[in-house]
Design a protein around this motif. Structure first.
Motif, short mmCIF file in Angstrom:
data_model
loop_
_atom_site.label_atom_id
_atom_site.label_comp_id
_atom_site.label_asym_id
_atom_site.label_seq_id
_atom_site.Cartn_x
_atom_site.Cartn_y
_atom_site.Cartn_z
N ALA A 72 -5.29 -9.64 -1.66
CA ALA A 72 -5.17 -9.62 -0.19
C ALA A 72 -4.26 -8.48 0.25
CB ALA A 72 -4.63 -10.96 0.31
N VAL A 73 -3.19 -8.23 -0.50
CA VAL A 73 -2.31 -7.09 -0.20
C VAL A 73 -3.07 -5.78 -0.39
CG1 VAL A 73 -0.24 -5.85 -0.97
CG2 VAL A 73 -0.21 -8.35 -0.81
N GLN A 94 -6.26 -5.17 -0.18
CA GLN A 94 -7.27 -4.95 0.87
C GLN A 94 -6.65 -4.35 2.11
OE1 GLN A 94 -9.35 -8.64 1.54
NE2 GLN A 94 -10.11 -8.76 -0.57
N LYS A 95 -5.48 -4.82 2.50
CA LYS A 95 -4.81 -4.26 3.68
C LYS A 95 -4.40 -2.82 3.44
CE LYS A 95 -3.12 -8.49 5.89
NZ LYS A 95 -1.94 -9.24 6.38
N LEU A 96 -3.87 -2.56 2.25
CA LEU A 96 -3.44 -1.20 1.93
C LEU A 96 -4.63 -0.24 1.86
CD1 LEU A 96 -0.78 -1.98 -0.83
CD2 LEU A 96 -0.33 -1.03 1.44
N PHE A 97 -5.72 -0.69 1.23
CA PHE A 97 -6.90 0.18 1.10
C PHE A 97 -7.49 0.51 2.47
CE2 PHE A 97 -7.93 -1.55 -3.43
CZ PHE A 97 -6.81 -0.90 -3.91
N ALA A 98 -7.54 -0.51 3.34
CA ALA A 98 -8.09 -0.27 4.68
C ALA A 98 -7.26 0.75 5.43
CB ALA A 98 -8.15 -1.58 5.45
N ALA A 99 -5.94 0.68 5.30
CA ALA A 99 -5.07 1.63 5.99
C ALA A 99 -5.14 3.01 5.35
CB ALA A 99 -3.63 1.12 5.97
N THR A 100 -5.37 3.04 4.04
CA THR A 100 -5.39 4.33 3.33
C THR A 100 -6.57 5.19 3.74
OG1 THR A 100 -4.27 3.34 1.43
CG2 THR A 100 -5.45 5.40 1.04
N VAL A 101 -7.75 4.57 3.88
CA VAL A 101 -8.96 5.35 4.17
C VAL A 101 -9.34 5.29 5.64
CG1 VAL A 101 -9.81 5.00 1.83
CG2 VAL A 101 -10.50 3.41 3.64
N GLY A 102 -8.63 4.48 6.41
CA GLY A 102 -8.94 4.35 7.83
C GLY A 102 -8.45 5.53 8.64
N GLU A 103 -8.73 5.49 9.90
CA GLU A 103 -8.36 6.58 10.80
C GLU A 103 -6.85 6.79 10.77
OE1 GLU A 103 -8.74 7.81 15.54
OE2 GLU A 103 -9.76 6.03 14.76
N GLN A 139 3.02 1.60 9.83
CA GLN A 139 4.22 1.39 10.63
C GLN A 139 4.88 0.03 10.35
OE1 GLN A 139 2.98 2.08 14.73
NE2 GLN A 139 3.30 4.29 14.51
N ILE A 140 4.89 -0.30 9.08
CA ILE A 140 5.54 -1.52 8.63
C ILE A 140 6.35 -1.22 7.38
CG2 ILE A 140 3.83 -3.11 9.59
CD1 ILE A 140 2.58 -3.32 6.82
N GLY A 141 7.26 -2.12 7.03
CA GLY A 141 8.06 -1.93 5.83
C GLY A 141 7.68 -2.83 4.69
N ALA A 142 6.83 -3.84 4.96
CA ALA A 142 6.45 -4.78 3.91
C ALA A 142 5.15 -5.46 4.28
CB ALA A 142 7.54 -5.81 3.69
N ILE A 143 4.44 -5.90 3.25
CA ILE A 143 3.24 -6.74 3.41
C ILE A 143 3.49 -8.02 2.62
CG2 ILE A 143 0.77 -7.01 2.97
CD1 ILE A 143 0.46 -4.03 3.14
N GLU A 144 3.23 -9.14 3.24
CA GLU A 144 3.40 -10.43 2.56
C GLU A 144 2.11 -11.22 2.72
OE1 GLU A 144 7.27 -12.58 2.50
OE2 GLU A 144 6.14 -14.10 3.61
N GLU A 145 1.62 -11.75 1.61
CA GLU A 145 0.38 -12.53 1.62
C GLU A 145 0.59 -13.84 0.87
OE1 GLU A 145 -2.53 -12.20 3.08
OE2 GLU A 145 -2.02 -10.30 4.06
N TYR A 146 0.01 -14.88 1.42
CA TYR A 146 0.06 -16.22 0.84
C TYR A 146 -1.36 -16.57 0.42
CZ TYR A 146 1.36 -21.21 0.46
OH TYR A 146 1.61 -22.48 0.01
#
Length: 759
Positions: free
Chosen positions: A526-527, A529-538, A575-582
């Protein structure tokens, strides 16, 4: 790489050192009785000196007069508390202070609380009890026991396995074995004594106690105390020896919690080793009858396994290892039946490889006896009867590498140098024997939850309410996160052993690595997926690379075309300092209520022989050499070799350590361990480490562990089959077979002692 840190083979993780190793060897790891609690009062148990009857009166005046005594909790003081509940979470239904009935020797009759440990102990010893005594039933052959079928008495043992017409097949078999075997009562003796520390802050209860099931204990303790589970917290960061003994909660925990509320301060009770024999669970005493019929070509046509197990009067604790023995080989026809023998004893419980250790001991002894009757090599006999499918339901095995285990272990052991004739191998005054046996353990997995936090500087925090009981799960959970998130292991911290963390199943049954790592993988994904979306996104560092296959390594997002982006740059984009997923993981085949059960402290196991699609087991082959002095009959085990296949091995260092420890324990089961019982009074006699024998360093020589590569995609997302319970399943049978090979004496009752070999 070295022997302690084997080089990984196919489908094996790196032998990373334990992430808590330095804490443990420097004394900084916090065990439950060491954790700080201000203004602690000390408690001691008073226990019964009879095994059956009733308490007529407790005389407490002398105990209360001891200087420093604060209070005594005794019969009647638990009336407003629910009785314990027997099951996976509760060790027994016996509520020792709820009524005056005495169910077993060593039952708790009072808890003294004082300013010092010495005062509490003195007060406990001064309590005098008037009993109405009855004659107890100690064991199998005692008068007054009650026998009932085990099938259906436990969710872990629903029915006796059977298939085909055993009676006809056995009657027509050309070669037959019909023998009886037994294993004794054995007690847990962990280095860390059993303890409970409890205190209240308003309506909030905190308990420090070594536990293999903090979530389950939280729910069960709240039920007994009739309070909201949200107001209970169980903390157990490290456990100094458990192996089942700290899985179910005993009645002591609620008693200490009540004591803490009464005196208005923290109360700590550390149980003496002697008292642990009567207040904790233990391995049940078992008896077995094995019948095997085979043709002269070695093919088995009939197999029957009957088992009898001692349990307490009120609780139907079932060992039930016939489920595994019935599925070991290609038998043709199978008949099993397990009976419970209720006696005046405390309730047994889980002890490493709970069902398989005693039942496989009987089976593998009988297999060796049949090989001798056939004049066949024991390995060849097992090869001939290797099944294509499990014999009861005809389901395929998800993977089965038993013959590979035998091949590799036999080669390393030098089995080809074994002379088949009994008593033919000698070295001076020493008779030399060689034996082998199969190890088997069901592969199970359970629902689990985990929380992952990744920061811009590559720091990872893993949180899961599982337990580090010495097996290394804290390390492999950290490795899983590090590998999936592309960071070094030294940047990962792992928090476990606290009911305030995401819930995990009981740490038993070799399920922890599979369950925890599957939940950690899901949270890590889950972490990602968020990073990948931001990496290749606009606006992302790799914008426009939407079709690229992405991974994480070296604190970077890496594309398959060679481009990469630093993790810190991706976080800046977000524009965040951390990602947390449960994440909540439920294995395939879970019930709709599986996750709800997880939060309710219930572990829903999946795997073994219960799944519809296939049967899931881990396997091993163990080889033992014994040397027996021809004059004194002393038994020595100079070397052992074990080869084990258990799916993906997450860490070869911790895996080897677990398996080696299991094999060493197997020597203890074969030659040392037995709880002696006074048959007249149903009392345990050898209740200390002076008389309860366990192996010491001088008993252990050469132990070689071989990790056999195996890939199994069916068991769980992590591909882990579990191996914590596997190592000691076959050892005792291999020792017994080696003793026979050396001496010609077939010892069917454990432990094997000098007196058995002198006659």
């Amino acid at each position: 790489m070295n022997q302690a840190a084997p080089a990984p083979k196919e489908n094996m993780g790196q032998p990373a050192p334990r992430i808590d190793a330095r804490l443990k060897v420097t004394g900084q790891a916090g065990y439950s009785a060491d954790l700080a609690a201000g203004n602690v009062a000390y408690a001691a148990l008073a226990t019964s000196t009879i095994a059956k009857g009733a308490i007529q009166a407790l005389h407490l005046d002398r105990a209360r007069a001891v200087p420093g005594v604060l209070d005594i909790v005794s019969i009647g003081d638990m009336d407003q508390i629910e009785k314990p509940k027997f099951g996976n979470t509760g060790a027994s239904s016996i509520g020792p202070l709820h009524d005056k009935t005495v169910f077993h020797d060593g039952q708790i009759i009072a808890l003294t609380i004082a300013e010092s440990f010495e005062a509490a102990e003195e007060a406990a010893m001064l309590i005098e009890t008037d009993y109405a005594r009855e004659s107890p039933s100690a064991s199998f052959d005692s008068q007054g026991t009650m026998i009932e079928p085990a099938a259906g008495k436990s969710p872990m043992y629903k029915e006796d396995a059977k298939v085909g017409d055993f009676d006809s097949a056995y009657a027509s078999a050309e070669v037959k074995v019909d023998q009886k075997y037994s294993t004794p009562t054995q007690h847990h003796n962990p280095i860390e004594l059993f303890s409970t520390t409890a205190w209240w802050q308003g309506d909030q209860l905190t308990v420090h106690e070594p536990s293999q099931n903090v979530t389950g204990w939280k729910i069960e303790l709240a039920r007994q105390l009739k309070i909201d589970p949200a107001n209970v917290r169980i903390i157990s960061p490290y456990v100094g020896g458990a192996f089942g003994s700290k899985g179910p909660m005993t009645a002591r925990t609620a008693i200490v919690a009540v004591a803490a509320r009464r005196v208005g301060r923290p109360v700590r009770c550390v149980v003496s080793r002697m008292q642990a024999f009567g207040t904790q669970t233990y391995r049940a005493e078992t008896r077995h009858r094995i019948r095997i019929g085979a043709g002269k070509d070695g093919h088995i046509t009939a197999f029957a396994h009957e088992g009898w197990e001692v349990t307490s009067r009120p609780d139907p604790y079932v060992v039930g290892g016939a489920s595994a023995t019935a599925r070991m080989y290609n038998y043709g026809s199978v008949l099993t039946h397990v009976s419970l023998v209720h006696a005046d004893r405390n309730t047994p419980g889980y002890m490493r490889s709970p069902p398989e250790t005693p039942y496989v001991y009987a089976l593998e002894n009988a297999m060796d006896e049949m090989a001798v009757a056939l004049g066949m090599d024991p390995i060849e006999f097992r090869r001939i009867n290797e099944p294509q499918k499990e014999p009861i339901g005809g389901k395929p095995f998800s993977s089965r590498s038993l013959l590979k285990c035998y091949e590799q272990a036999a080669g390393a052991f030098g089995w080809s140098r074994r002379e088949a004739r009994v008593g033919s191998m000698r070295d001076g005054d020493w008779l030399v024997g060689m034996g082998c046996a199969t190890a088997i353990y069901p592969t199970a997995v359970a629902p689990c939850a985990a929380r992952i936090r990744l920061t811009a500087d590559g720091q990872v925090r893993v949180q899961c309410g599982s337990h580090e009981i010495g097996t290394g799960v804290r390390t492999v959970a950290g490795q899983t996160a590090a590998e999936r998130l592309g960071v070094d292991l030294d940047k990962v911290s792992v928090e476990m052993g606290d009911s305030a963390l995401p819930p995990a199943p009981v740490s038993g049954g070799s399920i922890s690595t599979a369950s925890v790592c599957s939940a950690v993988l899901k949270a890590c994904d889950a972490v990602r997926q968020k990073l990948f979306a931001a990496t290749v996104g606009e606006g992302g560092p790799l914008a426009g690379s939407g079709n690229a296959k992405l991974d994480m390594a070296g604190e970077k997002i890496v594309a398959d075309d060679g481009k990469s982006a630093a993790l810190s740059d991706v976080f800046k984009t977000m524009q965040i300092g951390a990602i947390e997923e449960y994440a909540e993981f439920a294995p395939r085949g879970s019930s709709p209520e599986a996750l709800k059960k997880l939060y309710a402290g219930e572990s829903e196991f999946h795997g073994g022989d219960q799944d519809k699609d296939s049967v899931k087991y881990a396997f091993g082959a163990e080889f033992v050499e014994v040397r027996i002095n021809s004059y004194t009959r002393e038994v020595r085990v100079p070397r052992m070799v074990g080869a084990f296949a258990a799916g993906r091995i997450m860490n070869t260092r911790t895996a080897r350590s677990q398996l080696m420890g299991g094999m060493i324990w197997g020597i203890g089961q074969a030659l040392h361990e037995a709880t002696e019982i006074d048959q007249r009074h149903a009392r345990y006699v050898n209740r200390d480490l002076q008389d309860y024998l366990v192996p010491v360093n001088a008993d252990i020589k050469e132990v070689e562990v071989i990790l056999v590569p195996e890939i199994d995609h069916q068991v769980n997302p992590a591909g882990v089959k579990g191996l914590g319970e596997l190592g000691n399943v076959g050892t005792a049978a291999a020792v017994a077979s080696a003793v026979y090979h050396a001496t010609g004496k077939r010892i069917r009752d454990l432990p094997i002692r000098i007196e058995d070999l002198i006659a």
